[in-house]
Design a protein around this motif. Structure first.
Motif, short mmCIF file in Angstrom:
data_model
loop_
_atom_site.label_atom_id
_atom_site.label_comp_id
_atom_site.label_asym_id
_atom_site.label_seq_id
_atom_site.Cartn_x
_atom_site.Cartn_y
_atom_site.Cartn_z
N ASP A 287 27.71 -21.45 32.16
CA ASP A 287 27.26 -20.12 32.54
C ASP A 287 28.27 -19.04 32.16
N GLY A 288 29.52 -19.42 31.93
CA GLY A 288 30.53 -18.44 31.56
C GLY A 288 30.48 -18.04 30.10
N VAL A 289 29.62 -18.68 29.31
CA VAL A 289 29.55 -18.37 27.88
C VAL A 289 29.09 -16.93 27.65
N ALA A 290 28.18 -16.44 28.49
CA ALA A 290 27.63 -15.09 28.29
C ALA A 290 28.72 -14.03 28.36
N SER A 291 29.52 -14.04 29.42
CA SER A 291 30.60 -13.05 29.54
C SER A 291 31.67 -13.25 28.49
N TYR A 292 31.83 -14.47 28.02
CA TYR A 292 32.83 -14.77 26.99
C TYR A 292 32.43 -14.17 25.64
N LEU A 293 31.14 -14.29 25.29
CA LEU A 293 30.68 -13.80 24.00
C LEU A 293 30.26 -12.33 24.03
N ALA A 294 30.13 -11.75 25.21
CA ALA A 294 29.66 -10.36 25.31
C ALA A 294 30.51 -9.38 24.51
N PRO A 295 31.86 -9.44 24.57
CA PRO A 295 32.65 -8.49 23.75
C PRO A 295 32.40 -8.62 22.26
N LEU A 296 32.21 -9.85 21.78
CA LEU A 296 31.95 -10.05 20.36
C LEU A 296 30.61 -9.42 19.96
N LEU A 297 29.60 -9.65 20.78
CA LEU A 297 28.28 -9.12 20.47
C LEU A 297 28.27 -7.60 20.55
N GLU A 298 28.95 -7.05 21.52
CA GLU A 298 29.03 -5.60 21.65
C GLU A 298 29.75 -4.98 20.47
N HIS A 299 30.80 -5.63 19.99
CA HIS A 299 31.54 -5.12 18.83
C HIS A 299 30.64 -5.12 17.59
N ALA A 300 29.86 -6.16 17.41
CA ALA A 300 28.95 -6.22 16.25
C ALA A 300 27.90 -5.12 16.34
N ARG A 301 27.40 -4.86 17.53
CA ARG A 301 26.37 -3.82 17.68
C ARG A 301 26.92 -2.43 17.36
N THR A 302 28.19 -2.21 17.66
CA THR A 302 28.76 -0.88 17.39
C THR A 302 29.08 -0.67 15.92
N GLN A 303 29.15 -1.74 15.13
CA GLN A 303 29.52 -1.63 13.72
C GLN A 303 28.32 -1.63 12.78
N ILE A 304 27.20 -2.14 13.23
CA ILE A 304 26.01 -2.24 12.38
C ILE A 304 24.95 -1.30 12.92
#
Length: 745
Positions: free
Chosen positions: A81-98
């Motif tokens: 269940d901790g995977v979501a908060s772990y990957l959230a910064p990576l996904l947010e960074h990708a959204r801000t660049q594309i």
């Protein structure tokens, strides 16, 4: 730096791709981009038909194309269940660049490597399920549908060591222009990769060997003109032959040899003060180590031992060479080491590039990254190993205090490079401790293992292909060696993730025919997964908010508020609708509750009255009390809830006939007399003269304290004669109601 706007020419016809390298120590997100093939052909014409798409960084400027998080994805084996908060910064960074408009067509891959391979199948399943669910339902990026490859198809999965090596081979040859030219002129580079746990090799055998070899992987890359180029590549991995695991085996071997010699000389067991000589450590360095998997059964061999560095690189080479296990049986000739089959390598035509530990061990301490010269390399390693450890630590401390050393081993002052071959403050002490061993292991793998010649003809190779390869290397500023260690080409890092994106960009080029096959075939274990596809939840507020995040101010996002505003709004609307509906129906609900309560009172009164007078109510008719059959009791019990529901509410009263029974005659028969039916919805009690009983209509009056109250008078539940002061229970006049269905009242 903010991403470019939609009107920026850099974005015109640009496509993006995202790869998350989920390694054992961390996950690294890398964004790549390339121009659409149709746009390039329209602008440059047929001159680009024989070239691959140009894969670049995913940002116009800066280093925002890359980011990482720690620890590794495999650390969530017991907490998926901790995977979501772990990957959230990576996904947010990708959204801000594309740009948002390009995200639905941007492929996203999360490919896990060594760390995830070590988990059990059950743990792998849970982690990949959580990863797939988060990426699929919390972003607009393109992710594959479920397939035999995994819950998110090929977008989220664990790749094999062979795949990792093959992607690295594609990246190296793409950066070194190995795919350019005609089929006859094209010469590819071999790829070597060494990590802490394993080492890999990938290369294209000669044409003669390709015809005889088996187990080769077909790689097809589509050029911008739609034509495909095909290569057959051999890839293999040696698990346990990375630098860290090789060191563990070496420590166990050294301690076993020491204990064996002690037993032969009948010396007492080693004490904590006794030291074990280790030529693979800098001089006078002391390290206490325990063999991880000692081969000896001796209890002394399993205990920690203190190793004392003697600083002899030549002796270290000799003692580490047996770790290659060259004598292991080879079931499939030919083999290199540890019984692993590898086709013959023609070093007169094959040129190799090494990454990872090949680069670190050469550049970070010796400053010899790039073209490999075995004589120069061994001289630098021998000099380093023989130095006193105290002197090495003094130099490291001075470098850290001055802060003038770069990460590439250069001494810089006033913007000028004064000298090379030094290490910067980013070089960890553990690297300096293990540098002598890693240098010896690298040399043994290259020469004793893979078979790279130690002595090279100064005149070089005279073949046409070799001269062309040398010229290409010279154009890159890398010389013409048979082997060179590299980290980047230009400003692009050599990484297997780049190879994956080259494949993706190539596969998006429109094919010349519909029968074109996929870009890669025959990758072991790449097409099947036991992980089931995730099922989306009924309401996932985080996913809904992520879909709306681009339309919300930053101050109203989940990350700023600490909770989901979408979930709060949903609960507020739900509660508001419930309260409104309940308020509007409050009168009907109250009336229904009252009718239900009164209905229970009526049934109780009717039952008590009939039992007292010796009659039962069956289908609305009064009859002498008699036991009902089990079948009839079961049927009426099943139908009773339906009758209650059908009679629930205000319904008009049906006419009822009043039947008065006279006292029982001597013959034992009663003579009932029938009255006319009452049509009034309120049926008041009736008096009958000449001994007639007072009638009782269930449901009309109310019962309080066991008495019937009607119009302010109290009437006894039993029928009494007005001319008698006592009641005859044996022969009363009984008034009962004959109705179609008593339950209607």
């Amino acid at each position: 730096m903010p991403p470019p706007t939609a009107v920026d020419p850099w974005l015109t016809s640009r496509r993006f791709g995202i790869v998350i390298d989920a390694g054992s120590s961390g996950s690294r997100l890398q964004i790549y981009s390339w121009k659409d093939a149709r746009a390039i052909r329209d602008s440059k014409g047929a001159e680009v038909d024989n070239t691959l798409p140009t894969v670049e960084k995913g940002t116009k400027e800066g280093e925002e194309w890359f980011t990482k998080v720690e620890p590794g994805l495999s650390s969530f084996a017991d907490n998926p269940d901790g995977v979501a908060s772990y990957l959230a910064p990576l996904l947010e960074h990708a959204r801000t660049q594309i740009p948002p408009s390009l995200q639905p067509e941007t492929p996203l891959f999360l490919l896990a490597t060594a760390g995830m391979r070590l988990l059990s199948p059950e743990q792998q399943t849970e982690v990949l399920q959580s990863t797939c669910h988060f990426l699929k339902f919390h972003s607009h990026f393109r992710i594959d549908d479920p397939s035999p490859a995994g819950p998110c198809g090929a977008s989220v999965r664990i790749i094999t060591g062979e795949e990792e090596g093959l992607f690295g081979w594609i990246a190296v040859n793409y950066l070194m222009d190995g795919f350019k030219g005609s089929d006859e002129e094209r010469t590819t580079y071999g790829f070597l990769d060494m990590g802490g746990a394993s080492t890999q090799i990938a290369f294209e055998p000669s044409k003669e060997e390709r015809e005889k070899s088996h187990g080769l992987m077909d790689v097809r890359l589509r050029l911008l003109g739609g034509k495909e180029i095909q290569h057959q590549v051999f890839v293999t991995t040696w698990l346990g032959y990375g630098t860290n695991q090789a060191r563990e085996r070496y420590v166990g071997q050294t301690i076993n040899e020491y204990e064996g010699n002690r037993a032969l000389l009948h010396r007492p067991a080693a004490t904590s003060e006794e030291l074990v000589s280790d030529p693979c450590l800098p001089k006078d360095l002391k390290l206490t180590e325990s063999p991880v998997q000692p081969s000896s059964s001796s209890s002394h061999s399993k205990k920690p031992h203190t190793l004392l560095g003697t600083g002899s690189f030549e002796q270290c080479l000799k003692q580490t060479s047996p770790l290659l296990n060259k004598d292991t049986p080879c079931p499939d000739e030919p083999c290199l080491f540890n019984g692993v089959h590898v086709p013959p390598i023609d070093f007169s035509a094959s040129h190799f590039i090494g990454v990872s530990e090949y680069w670190y061990s050469s550049e970070h301490v010796f400053g010899l990254g790039g073209p490999y010269d075995v004589v120069q390399y061994e001289r630098a390693a021998s000099e380093f190993c023989s130095r006193d450890w105290s002197h090495i630590m003094q130099e490291h401390e001075l470098s850290r205090q001055k802060g003038t050393l770069g990460g590439d081993g250069e001494v810089i002052e006033d913007g000028k490079v004064l000298s090379t071959g030094k290490w910067g403050d980013q070089v960890e002490i553990s690297r300096l401790q293990m540098q002598c061993f890693k240098a010896a292991w690298l040399v043994n793998v290259l020469h004793e293992g893979i078979g790279l010649p130690r002595i090279v003809d100064p005149g070089g190779n005279s073949t046409t292909e070799g001269e062309k390869v040398a010229q290409q290397a010279n154009n890159k500023g890398l010389g013409r060696p048979k082997f060179q260690s590299m980290d980047t080409v230009g400003d692009i890092a050599i990484s297997w993730t780049l190879g994956k994106m080259v494949l993706e960009a190539s596969n998006e080029v429109p094919p010349l025919s519909e029968s074109t096959r996929p870009p890669i075939n025959s990758i072991p274990d790449a097409g099947h997964s036991s992980v089931e596809p995730p099922r989306p939840p009924f309401l996932d507020f985080d996913a809904i908010e992520d879909q709306l995040s681009h339309h919300l101010p930053s101050s109203l996002t989940r990350h700023s508020l600490g909770f989901s505003p979408v979930g709060l709004i949903f609960y507020f609307i739900t509660v508001t609708v419930f309260i409104t509906v309940f308020y509007r129906l409050r009168h009907r609900i109250r009336s229904s509750v009252r009718r239900f309560a009164r209905r229970k009172d009526r049934d109780y009164i009717a039952m008590g009255y009939s039992m007292e007078e010796g009659y039962t109510f069956t289908n609305g008719l009064s009859s002498p009390s008699r036991p009902a059959s089990p079948t009839s009791r079961g049927v009426f019990r099943l139908l009773d809830p339906l009758r209650r529901v059908s009679s629930f509410g205000n319904r008009p009263l049906r006419p009822a006939s009043i039947v008065v029974t006279s006292p029982t005659s001597r013959s034992g028969q009663s003579s009932p007399s029938r009255m006319s039916p009452h049509r009034s919805p309120s049926f008041p009690p009736q008096d009958f003269s000449n001994g007639a009983a007072t009638s009782y209509v269930p449901g009309s009056p109310r019962l309080y304290n066991g008495n019937l109250v009607s119009n302010g008078s109290v009437t006894s539940l039993t029928s009494r004669s007005r001319n008698s002061s006592r009641m005859d229970l044996t022969s009363p006049y009984v008034a009962y109601i004959k109705a179609d269905n008593l339950t209607d009242y």
